[in-house]
Design a protein around this motif. Sequence first.
Motif, PDB file in Angstrom:
ATOM      1  N   GLN A 127      -7.124 -35.389 -16.423  1.00 21.65           N
ATOM      2  CA  GLN A 127      -5.742 -35.832 -16.255  1.00 21.65           C
ATOM      3  C   GLN A 127      -4.848 -35.244 -17.340  1.00 21.65           C
ATOM      4  O   GLN A 127      -3.750 -34.761 -17.070  1.00 21.65           O
ATOM      5  N   ILE A 128      -5.341 -35.266 -18.583  1.00 21.86           N
ATOM      6  CA  ILE A 128      -4.588 -34.675 -19.697  1.00 21.86           C
ATOM      7  C   ILE A 128      -4.399 -33.177 -19.464  1.00 21.86           C
ATOM      8  O   ILE A 128      -3.328 -32.613 -19.724  1.00 21.86           O
ATOM      9  N   ASN A 131      -1.781 -32.715 -16.694  1.00 20.95           N
ATOM     10  CA  ASN A 131      -0.457 -33.068 -17.223  1.00 20.95           C
ATOM     11  C   ASN A 131       0.098 -31.933 -18.086  1.00 20.95           C
ATOM     12  O   ASN A 131       1.286 -31.607 -18.019  1.00 20.95           O
ATOM     13  N   TYR A 132      -0.765 -31.350 -18.891  1.00 26.36           N
ATOM     14  CA  TYR A 132      -0.346 -30.238 -19.763  1.00 26.36           C
ATOM     15  C   TYR A 132       0.083 -29.044 -18.903  1.00 26.36           C
ATOM     16  O   TYR A 132       1.108 -28.390 -19.184  1.00 26.36           O
ATOM     17  N   LYS A 133      -0.687 -28.735 -17.883  1.00 29.28           N
ATOM     18  CA  LYS A 133      -0.367 -27.593 -17.028  1.00 29.28           C
ATOM     19  C   LYS A 133       0.990 -27.774 -16.348  1.00 29.28           C
ATOM     20  O   LYS A 133       1.746 -26.814 -16.173  1.00 29.28           O
ATOM     21  N   GLN A 134       1.294 -29.004 -15.979  1.00 29.74           N
ATOM     22  CA  GLN A 134       2.567 -29.258 -15.309  1.00 29.74           C
ATOM     23  C   GLN A 134       3.735 -29.292 -16.294  1.00 29.74           C
ATOM     24  O   GLN A 134       4.769 -28.668 -16.061  1.00 29.74           O
ATOM     25  N   GLU A 135       3.554 -29.990 -17.417  1.00 34.66           N
ATOM     26  CA  GLU A 135       4.664 -30.222 -18.328  1.00 34.66           C
ATOM     27  C   GLU A 135       4.903 -29.076 -19.296  1.00 34.66           C
ATOM     28  O   GLU A 135       6.056 -28.777 -19.634  1.00 34.66           O
ATOM     29  N   ASN A 148      -7.255 -28.214  -8.695  1.00 32.08           N
ATOM     30  CA  ASN A 148      -8.163 -29.349  -8.564  1.00 32.08           C
ATOM     31  C   ASN A 148      -9.076 -29.208  -7.357  1.00 32.08           C
ATOM     32  O   ASN A 148     -10.236 -29.646  -7.391  1.00 32.08           O
ATOM     33  N   MET A 149      -8.571 -28.610  -6.286  1.00 35.78           N
ATOM     34  CA  MET A 149      -9.410 -28.380  -5.112  1.00 35.78           C
ATOM     35  C   MET A 149     -10.577 -27.459  -5.454  1.00 35.78           C
ATOM     36  O   MET A 149     -11.725 -27.689  -5.060  1.00 35.78           O
ATOM     37  N   CYS A 150     -10.282 -26.405  -6.213  1.00 35.85           N
ATOM     38  CA  CYS A 150     -11.326 -25.473  -6.648  1.00 35.85           C
ATOM     39  C   CYS A 150     -12.345 -26.184  -7.535  1.00 35.85           C
ATOM     40  O   CYS A 150     -13.564 -26.071  -7.331  1.00 35.85           O
ATOM     41  N   LEU A 151     -11.845 -26.935  -8.531  1.00 34.63           N
ATOM     42  CA  LEU A 151     -12.742 -27.620  -9.454  1.00 34.63           C
ATOM     43  C   LEU A 151     -13.567 -28.679  -8.735  1.00 34.63           C
ATOM     44  O   LEU A 151     -14.748 -28.880  -9.047  1.00 34.63           O
ATOM     45  N   SER A 169     -13.151 -35.062 -10.778  1.00 36.06           N
ATOM     46  CA  SER A 169     -11.917 -34.500 -10.219  1.00 36.06           C
ATOM     47  C   SER A 169     -11.360 -35.339  -9.085  1.00 36.06           C
ATOM     48  O   SER A 169     -10.211 -35.165  -8.688  1.00 36.06           O
ATOM     49  N   GLY A 170     -12.174 -36.254  -8.562  1.00 37.34           N
ATOM     50  CA  GLY A 170     -11.692 -37.108  -7.482  1.00 37.34           C
ATOM     51  C   GLY A 170     -10.952 -38.339  -7.974  1.00 37.34           C
ATOM     52  O   GLY A 170     -10.456 -39.126  -7.166  1.00 37.34           O
ATOM     53  N   SER A 171     -10.869 -38.518  -9.299  1.00 32.67           N
ATOM     54  CA  SER A 171     -10.246 -39.721  -9.859  1.00 32.67           C
ATOM     55  C   SER A 171      -8.980 -39.423 -10.656  1.00 32.67           C
ATOM     56  O   SER A 171      -8.563 -40.241 -11.473  1.00 32.67           O
ATOM     57  N   VAL A 172      -8.377 -38.262 -10.433  1.00 38.33           N
ATOM     58  CA  VAL A 172      -7.156 -37.913 -11.155  1.00 38.33           C
ATOM     59  C   VAL A 172      -5.932 -38.138 -10.271  1.00 38.33           C
ATOM     60  O   VAL A 172      -6.046 -38.201  -9.042  1.00 38.33           O
ATOM     61  N   SER A 173      -4.794 -38.277 -10.906  1.00 36.81           N
ATOM     62  CA  SER A 173      -3.528 -38.422 -10.184  1.00 36.81           C
ATOM     63  C   SER A 173      -2.775 -37.094 -10.256  1.00 36.81           C
ATOM     64  O   SER A 173      -2.383 -36.659 -11.343  1.00 36.81           O
ATOM     65  N   LEU A 174      -2.590 -36.472  -9.114  1.00 36.85           N
ATOM     66  CA  LEU A 174      -1.925 -35.178  -9.057  1.00 36.85           C
ATOM     67  C   LEU A 174      -0.452 -35.356  -8.725  1.00 36.85           C
ATOM     68  O   LEU A 174      -0.072 -36.318  -8.043  1.00 36.85           O
ATOM     69  N   PRO A 175       0.399 -34.443  -9.178  1.00 34.94           N
ATOM     70  CA  PRO A 175       1.830 -34.542  -8.845  1.00 34.94           C
ATOM     71  C   PRO A 175       2.028 -34.386  -7.341  1.00 34.94           C
ATOM     72  O   PRO A 175       1.307 -33.636  -6.681  1.00 34.94           O
ATOM     73  N   PRO A 176       2.981 -35.116  -6.781  1.00 34.00           N
ATOM     74  CA  PRO A 176       3.216 -35.026  -5.329  1.00 34.00           C
ATOM     75  C   PRO A 176       3.652 -33.617  -4.931  1.00 34.00           C
ATOM     76  O   PRO A 176       4.407 -32.968  -5.655  1.00 34.00           O
ATOM     77  N   LEU A 177       3.146 -33.177  -3.802  1.00 30.37           N
ATOM     78  CA  LEU A 177       3.480 -31.845  -3.313  1.00 30.37           C
ATOM     79  C   LEU A 177       4.918 -31.823  -2.800  1.00 30.37           C
ATOM     80  O   LEU A 177       5.370 -32.758  -2.133  1.00 30.37           O
TER      81      LEU A 177
END
Length: 406
Positions: A127-128, A131-135, A148-151, A169-177
Amino acid sequence: MNNNKKTKKKRHNGEGSIRQKPNGRYEVRISGRDMETGKSTRISKYADTLDEAVDIQHALSVAMVQTPQYLQNNTTVGEWLDNWLTTYMQHTLKQSTYKSYETYVRKHFKPSLGTIKLKELTPRTLQIFYNYKQEQENLSPKTISNLNMCLHKALAQAQSEGLILSNPSGSVSLPPLIKPHIEVLTREQQARLVQASYQFRYGVFVRMTLVTGLRLGEVVGLRWCDIDFYTNMLHVNQTLNRLQRYDDDEADSKTEIVTQTPKSQNSIRSIPMLPELVMDLQNWRTVQMQDAAAMGTSYFDSGLIATQENGLYVEPRLMREYYQKMLAAANLPNYNFHALRHTFATRAMEQGMDAKTLSILLGHYSVGFTLDTYAHVLTDQKWTAMQTMANMYNMEPPLRQPIQFF
């Protein structure tokens, strides 16, 4: 049982062994294997009697069997991802998909997560990371979703092999598409582009896309053997694209032209050709014959429909360059080539084509995806459809009646 008799009791492989030492005590040995190094490992315990040694051997055997494999494994995330790519992905994925996964691993996962032990990777760490990749790196929600799909696929394989207990990887919160903006030419713009296309060598392929909805790679990968002039059907069986090589270690170097099967199984499809397209293709065949005559022995018969004057393929970049020239000639904005596919789909729905048929013609994986992608067309259709309901209901208010009390 005679405890004074020197005894050496052997067990089957994996069960260990018991042997008596010169001092009279019994040694219990249990052997296993280090899954990271491939080397054997051994546990030794001592007992005063043979019966005690047998009990110890049984307890150690159960413990050895029950010790989860993932606890014995010290593979790092980077080592596993490299192994997963070469062992499971390289020979099963299309080249374009494999290079995307390889880039995700090399540019994103390994620099940040590569040294973490696979068994210690947690949802919080991921998750961290996301978050870093997005922010900080401003990656789009779509790119993060792809990461995340790849991982997830890589970790699912590790889980199936017992290297991890669960897939973090199934327990993270991803940004909405964010739904991508769909570029569509208006009918007036479409007419101007068609007129301008006749001034250019490859204008036939812009007109083809407007009446078939083909993807660019499908257009330049089309062969004459894919055209049935008897039934006037066009068959999509392959694509042509410029891709990075499998063995390329650098992100932006060494590409090659690759022909491969289309994007998905649904993308292998047949499309009826309108009479105007049939005539266009027959005229283009004449152009190719003139090219061959002019080039003589220097002409290369590739079997492709979209060809340069020497018969070689027209790669997507060259087709895009000509397309931009056509847009400029028509005094139109710089729509991308995919806008032609969207324009075809929009016109089809405006003319009343049902979503199921359109989905098949476009090679989409589901009707739902087609409807969601082109929902903008449905607004006008909903108003038109509701007008057909106008005479079904008597909405006249009743005559005023006196109020009655009971």
